[in-house]
Design a protein around this motif. Sequence first.
Motif, PDB file in Angstrom:
ATOM      1  N   HIS A  75       0.836  -1.202   0.000  1.00 13.58           N
ATOM      2  CA  HIS A  75       0.000   0.000   0.000  1.00 13.58           C
ATOM      3  C   HIS A  75       0.870   1.251   0.000  1.00 13.58           C
ATOM      4  CE1 HIS A  75      -2.503   3.167   1.905  1.00 13.58           C
ATOM      5  NE2 HIS A  75      -3.464   2.622   1.187  1.00 13.58           N
ATOM      6  N   ASP A 118      -5.589   8.930   0.860  1.00 17.69           N
ATOM      7  CA  ASP A 118      -4.215   8.444   0.717  1.00 17.69           C
ATOM      8  C   ASP A 118      -3.335   9.495   0.053  1.00 17.69           C
ATOM      9  OD1 ASP A 118      -4.444   5.885   1.906  1.00 17.69           O
ATOM     10  OD2 ASP A 118      -5.479   5.159   0.127  1.00 17.69           O
ATOM     11  N   LYS A 139      -5.992   1.082  -3.122  1.00 20.90           N
ATOM     12  CA  LYS A 139      -6.428  -0.220  -2.632  1.00 20.90           C
ATOM     13  C   LYS A 139      -5.522  -1.301  -3.204  1.00 20.90           C
ATOM     14  CE  LYS A 139      -9.698   1.545  -0.342  1.00 20.90           C
ATOM     15  NZ  LYS A 139      -9.502   1.627   1.111  1.00 20.90           N
TER      16      LYS A 139
END
Length: 236
Positions: A75, A118, A139
């Motif tokens: 991630h 993010d 994701k």
Amino acid sequence: MDALPLTRRHHQRLRDMHRSAGWPCHDAIEIDLLAAGYLERRFGPQGHETLRVTDAGIALLARAQQRNRAQRDAHERLVARVAQAQVREGRLAWCGLSLRAPLPRDDGGQDWALANPDVFSIRRSSRADWLEPVVHEIKVSRADLRADLRQPAKRAAYLGMAGAVWYVLGRDARGRAIGAADDVPAECGVMAECDEGLRVLREAPRRPVPALPLHVWLALAQATPTPPDEPAQAWL
């Protein structure tokens, strides 16, 4: 033992039990873990029952921790890749901000939600109406994507703070995309990670944002934007 299908609640209970004094809850989750051999019952001198995580349970927790660590690393790598892509386009990008966003109510009123995009980026411009704030949500697992899509308020918060919202889909252990454009609601754009960089699966609908609210400017002022990964000379 491996035949028992364990859910996230099972893993969370096992972690909680490992950190606790072992007092039983006597519920279905506990019965599953006892039957699978991940917990065992202990009785004190006075007959008080406690539970202990077995060696098999510790091994299960260790495997889950390794998977979670690998997902976090994947991630963070993809977050950095997206942020650098925004920087190379001449934008200012921030990772891990906490921003308040308006959520309209059915009665015409407005609530506020705290969201953590993010990647949040804006154009380098001195004109308030040219900043074009954009949110990228990263994701890297199918389960995480599905869980996120079940939170319409979170998605509405992103849409409330940006003129465009993108979902960026990573790849699984076999190199396959974790999702497709049709998995994501139409109000968001979709990108997929590939060897060459990021591939657009569906463009994000855009709407004008006249100006960034003061609370967003304050959050940006207290955070550090992503630095370019290229030498400064490359920008000259």
